[in-house]
Design a protein around this motif. Structure first.
Motif, PDB file in Angstrom:
ATOM      1  N   UNK A  12      32.537  37.706  40.203  1.00 18.42           N
ATOM      2  CA  UNK A  12      33.731  38.550  40.217  1.00 18.42           C
ATOM      3  C   UNK A  12      34.630  38.220  39.035  1.00 18.42           C
ATOM      4  N   UNK A  13      35.778  38.886  38.964  1.00 22.49           N
ATOM      5  CA  UNK A  13      36.686  38.711  37.829  1.00 22.49           C
ATOM      6  C   UNK A  13      37.261  37.302  37.747  1.00 22.49           C
ATOM      7  N   UNK A  14      37.282  36.586  38.898  1.00 24.10           N
ATOM      8  CA  UNK A  14      37.800  35.211  38.913  1.00 24.10           C
ATOM      9  C   UNK A  14      36.729  34.183  38.567  1.00 24.10           C
ATOM     10  N   UNK A  15      35.505  34.641  38.300  1.00 21.70           N
ATOM     11  CA  UNK A  15      34.424  33.722  37.966  1.00 21.70           C
ATOM     12  C   UNK A  15      33.703  33.155  39.159  1.00 21.70           C
ATOM     13  N   UNK A  16      34.000  33.635  40.353  1.00 20.54           N
ATOM     14  CA  UNK A  16      33.347  33.145  41.559  1.00 20.54           C
ATOM     15  C   UNK A  16      32.038  33.893  41.784  1.00 20.54           C
ATOM     16  N   UNK A  17      31.022  33.185  42.253  1.00 25.57           N
ATOM     17  CA  UNK A  17      29.715  33.769  42.491  1.00 25.57           C
ATOM     18  C   UNK A  17      29.672  34.357  43.892  1.00 25.57           C
ATOM     19  N   UNK A  18      29.344  35.651  43.989  1.00 26.78           N
ATOM     20  CA  UNK A  18      29.305  36.373  45.256  1.00 26.78           C
ATOM     21  C   UNK A  18      27.860  36.708  45.573  1.00 26.78           C
ATOM     22  N   UNK A  19      27.443  36.439  46.788  1.00 27.57           N
ATOM     23  CA  UNK A  19      26.097  36.767  47.234  1.00 27.57           C
ATOM     24  C   UNK A  19      26.181  37.528  48.555  1.00 27.57           C
ATOM     25  N   UNK A  20      25.085  38.118  48.946  1.00 25.96           N
ATOM     26  CA  UNK A  20      25.085  38.946  50.144  1.00 25.96           C
ATOM     27  C   UNK A  20      25.234  40.410  49.781  1.00 25.96           C
ATOM     28  N   UNK A  21      24.434  41.253  50.394  1.00 27.84           N
ATOM     29  CA  UNK A  21      24.400  42.671  50.019  1.00 27.84           C
ATOM     30  C   UNK A  21      25.754  43.353  50.182  1.00 27.84           C
ATOM     31  N   UNK A  22      26.428  43.119  51.300  1.00 28.71           N
ATOM     32  CA  UNK A  22      27.703  43.792  51.539  1.00 28.71           C
ATOM     33  C   UNK A  22      28.773  43.317  50.573  1.00 28.71           C
ATOM     34  N   UNK A  23      28.838  41.997  50.314  1.00 24.43           N
ATOM     35  CA  UNK A  23      29.841  41.463  49.399  1.00 24.43           C
ATOM     36  C   UNK A  23      29.592  41.939  47.967  1.00 24.43           C
ATOM     37  N   UNK A  24      28.321  41.956  47.556  1.00 25.14           N
ATOM     38  CA  UNK A  24      27.989  42.423  46.198  1.00 25.14           C
ATOM     39  C   UNK A  24      28.339  43.901  46.058  1.00 25.14           C
ATOM     40  N   UNK A  25      27.994  44.708  47.055  1.00 29.97           N
ATOM     41  CA  UNK A  25      28.309  46.134  46.997  1.00 29.97           C
ATOM     42  C   UNK A  25      29.811  46.366  46.937  1.00 29.97           C
ATOM     43  N   UNK A  26      30.589  45.577  47.724  1.00 33.09           N
ATOM     44  CA  UNK A  26      32.041  45.734  47.712  1.00 33.09           C
ATOM     45  C   UNK A  26      32.620  45.399  46.347  1.00 33.09           C
ATOM     46  N   UNK A  27      32.065  44.404  45.655  1.00 30.79           N
ATOM     47  CA  UNK A  27      32.554  44.028  44.330  1.00 30.79           C
ATOM     48  C   UNK A  27      32.298  45.152  43.325  1.00 30.79           C
ATOM     49  N   UNK A  82      35.304  47.341  41.430  1.00 25.48           N
ATOM     50  CA  UNK A  82      35.357  47.383  39.956  1.00 25.48           C
ATOM     51  C   UNK A  82      35.390  48.820  39.451  1.00 25.48           C
ATOM     52  N   UNK A  83      34.483  49.663  39.964  1.00 27.41           N
ATOM     53  CA  UNK A  83      34.398  51.025  39.438  1.00 27.41           C
ATOM     54  C   UNK A  83      35.503  51.926  39.979  1.00 27.41           C
ATOM     55  N   UNK A  84      36.073  51.600  41.123  1.00 30.05           N
ATOM     56  CA  UNK A  84      37.256  52.338  41.558  1.00 30.05           C
ATOM     57  C   UNK A  84      38.410  52.088  40.611  1.00 30.05           C
ATOM     58  N   UNK A  85      38.534  50.866  40.154  1.00 27.52           N
ATOM     59  CA  UNK A  85      39.589  50.542  39.188  1.00 27.52           C
ATOM     60  C   UNK A  85      39.320  51.164  37.829  1.00 27.52           C
ATOM     61  N   UNK A  86      38.022  51.228  37.457  1.00 29.38           N
ATOM     62  CA  UNK A  86      37.661  51.742  36.135  1.00 29.38           C
ATOM     63  C   UNK A  86      37.695  53.262  36.073  1.00 29.38           C
ATOM     64  N   UNK A  87      37.169  53.922  37.097  1.00 32.11           N
ATOM     65  CA  UNK A  87      37.006  55.369  37.069  1.00 32.11           C
ATOM     66  C   UNK A  87      38.009  56.128  37.917  1.00 32.11           C
ATOM     67  N   UNK A  88      38.597  55.463  38.916  1.00 31.76           N
ATOM     68  CA  UNK A  88      39.492  56.161  39.824  1.00 31.76           C
ATOM     69  C   UNK A  88      40.941  56.061  39.401  1.00 31.76           C
ATOM     70  N   UNK A  89      41.838  56.440  40.323  1.00 32.75           N
ATOM     71  CA  UNK A  89      43.274  56.355  40.056  1.00 32.75           C
ATOM     72  C   UNK A  89      43.778  57.518  39.237  1.00 32.75           C
TER      73      UNK A  89
END
Length: 637
Positions: A158-173, A177-184
């Motif tokens: 993630x943006x803080x440098x923490x390693x995220x594993x697990x399908x749901x956590x990875x999908x949420x990340x 990210x893309x909501x911030x990049x493409x949305x709003x």
């Protein structure tokens, strides 16, 4: 590494995806003596992958050992896939009637034949090059499992440098990210484009603009839908109009952050149709709005890259402009590489680069193409061969792969460069070994390679010769030069700066670069397929072109210009008058021979160069280069 790849291929092992450190061994030194290598890997076979299709491993940093620990994991929850329409459904009895009657009614299938199963497997495996031949169900299932395993993202940072594993956590990340990049909401501002008007070569007229705004017709809609590939059409419209599917393509070899994935929007069928309609309309005026020197997105325009000295960028020949963002992490994203002692970088204020560099996937160099420059092509060929489990393919299946895949790998290179003989030998050697041996070490060639490259009607397998295909693609460039193709900026440059009103048939090769020496040398192979038709004589050169049955007259009669008083660069029109031949009076034997074999002046207005067999194609040139053989009894076209 080549031997290691051969062993992996022979035993049928597959790499499974990993995250973490890309290197698995360290020499425990510091500073300039520090050395990292990737020595340890996790390899599995198809049976193992079929049992644990979601497996991956973590490559951790070395601890007490100089090797990294590899932690194997898997079995995580996998989200359901998107809706797909399988092509084999259309082959089921009663499919059309069922769809026409009740669109949403559930359709129960019947026993499917072997062809229906293969159709589904080909589509899922994304392998359109196996359109006919072996059923190869085991092969397709192996490709599907390997493809799915390599495409999953098991861990992300993630943006803080923490390693995220697990399908749901990875999908949420990814979603965050893309909501911030493409949305709003975004700020909107009105751009005043009046300042660009003085620089425009063409602006749309009223009629051209109105043609783009005409109401959409039923024929346009039908053409757009029918143009969509059968294997890529999603089948059903999404309920939300403002929705799409994002496919993530890695920007680097081992992505660890979301920002290292490039999102590609897979629009649903509605937006595909709308886009195709807009594109078709814009194509009518696009060539008027885009400058002639720009080749991208304009059908019919070409760019040709043969060597460094044949590149012209922004009106300055001998300069190469290339992006360096993948090599240097700073804002200077433009380099200029100048041949010789030119000082263009100092004048223009850009940083100076050095050759060779990679341009459009090809090596760009100012010298002759070397064997080492073609190593990426050989690596790509090795990668294809290593990715196939040859034990599951028969000889017919391997033949199909060679004709539809391996024969096309070198086509891009062969259309730009004259490949070194050593590279041609290496490519054909690997293809020949794959054909006869597959992944085993046993087996030998049972038929000469020249016979294999003949057509099926002549007793061959229809495999294309690398050498002849390279020559055919190069002669296609010669054809464009002879036609003075107005759509190609490269042809315009060749006519102006390389030929300089000379004929390519009598060009002095002594002072030419290596590429041009080779190109002029193979030009003679094209003569038998050309037909010069004399018109007004304003295009053909009198002494240098091959309009005469004897070929370039200057070669047979070098004293001709001095005898007739006609300069060596004279056009054919100098010996024509009102559609008739009008040669200077001379009793010289050479001139009498020329006059005796003069061709008939055609009724056409201009001089033309035609192709003897009709339409000029690369395939027709290849057929010209390949000497015909007797047809095999019992085989018809």
């Amino acid at each position: 590494m080549a031997e290691f790849r051969d062993v992996i291929t022979e035993v049928g092992l597959i790499h499974i995806p990993f995250t973490g450190c890309p290197f698995t061994w360290h020499n425990c030194s510091e500073g300039s003596r520090s050395l990292w290598r990737r020595l340890d890997r996790v390899l599995v076979n198809e049976i193992w992958l079929a049992h644990w299709p979601h497996a991956s491993y973590l490559s951790a940093l070395p601890g007490t050992s100089d090797h990294s620990p590899l932690v194997l994991g898997g079995g995580s929850k996998v989200f359901g896939g998107i809706f797909r329409f399988d092509n084999f459904l259309t082959d089921l009895p009663g499919f059309i009637d069922a769809v026409r009657g009740v669109w949403r009614h559930q359709i129960y299938g019947t026993c499917m034949a072997v062809e229906l199963e293969a159709s589904m497997l080909r589509q899922r495996a994304k392998m359109s090059w196996l359109t006919q031949g072996d059923q190869c169900s085991k092969y397709f299932f192996g490709k599907i499992n390997a493809r799915r395993s390599m495409q999953r993202v098991y861990q992300i940072q993630n943006s803080a440098g923490q390693l995220i594993s697990g399908s749901e956590q990875v999908a949420a990340e990814f979603v965050t990210f893309f909501q911030s990049l493409l949305g709003g909401t975004r700020r909107r501002r009105i751009l005043n484009l009046d300042f660009v008007q003085p620089y425009l070569q063409h602006t749309l007229t009223i009629d051209e603009a109105n043609a783009l705004l005409l109401p959409i017709t039923h024929n346009e809609i039908k053409a757009a839908f029918f143009d969509i590939s059968e294997d890529s059409a999603p089948g059903r419209l999404l309920k939300q109009l403002n929705a799409t599917l994002l496919v993530l393509l890695p920007k680097v070899q081992l992505p660890v952050r979301v920002s290292e994935f490039r999102p590609i929007a897979c629009c649903n069928v509605l937006y595909k149709a709308i886009t195709k309609i807009i594109v078709r309309r814009m194509q009518q005026v696009l060539h008027l709005l885009i400058d002639y020197s720009q080749n991208a997105f304009v059908p019919g325009r070409y760019s040709k890259l043969c060597s460094y000295h044949q590149i012209c960028a922004n009106g300055v020949c001998g300069l190469v402009w290339t992006s360096c963002e993948s090599r240097k992490e700073h804002h200077n994203s433009v380099e200029i590489c100048a041949a010789g002692q030119a000082k263009y970088p100092d004048i223009l204020g850009f940083q100076e680069g050095s050759l060779p560099i990679k341009y459009l996937g090809l090596p760009l160099t100012s010298s002759r193409l070397k064997v080492a420059d073609c190593q990426p092509l050989i690596d790509r060929l090795n990668g294809r061969l290593a990715g196939w489990n040859h034990l599951n393919l028969s000889l017919a299946g391997r033949t199909q792969l060679i004709k539809s895949v391996l024969n096309s790998l070198h086509t891009y290179w062969a259309s730009v460069f004259i490949l070194p003989k050593a590279i041609v030998k290496i490519i054909e050697g690997k293809v020949r070994s794959f054909l006869w041996k597959g992944s085993t070490s046993s087996g030998h060639a049972k038929v000469a390679w020249a016979q294999i490259c003949k057509t099926t009607e002549e007793g061959g397998l229809g495999v294309r010769s690398v050498l002849l295909m390279n020559q055919a693609l190069m002669l296609k460039q010669v054809w464009r030069i002879l036609q003075e193709d107005p759509r190609s900026i490269w042809v315009a440059w060749v006519l102006r700066h390389r030929l300089r009103n000379q004929s390519i048939w009598t060009l002095n090769v002594a002072s030419l670069p290596w590429f041009w020496k080779k190109l002029v040398k193979i030009c003679s192979l094209l003569k038998d397929g050309l037909v010069y038709r004399v018109g007004d004589g304003c295009k053909f050169q009198l002494w240098n072109d091959i309009w005469h049955p004897r070929g370039p007259l200057i070669r047979h009669y070098p004293r001709g210009p001095s005898i007739t008083g006609l300069p060596s660069d004279s056009l054919l029109m100098t010996v024509m008058h009102q559609g008739q031949w009008c040669w200077p009076s001379s009793t010289h034997f050479d001139i009498q021979q020329i006059i005796a074999e003069l061709p008939t002046i055609g009724p056409q207005q201009f001089d033309t160069i035609n192709w003897k067999s009709g339409q000029f194609t690369t395939q027709s040139v290849y057929a010209l280069l390949q000497p015909p053989s007797p047809r095999v009894f019992g085989i018809s076209c």
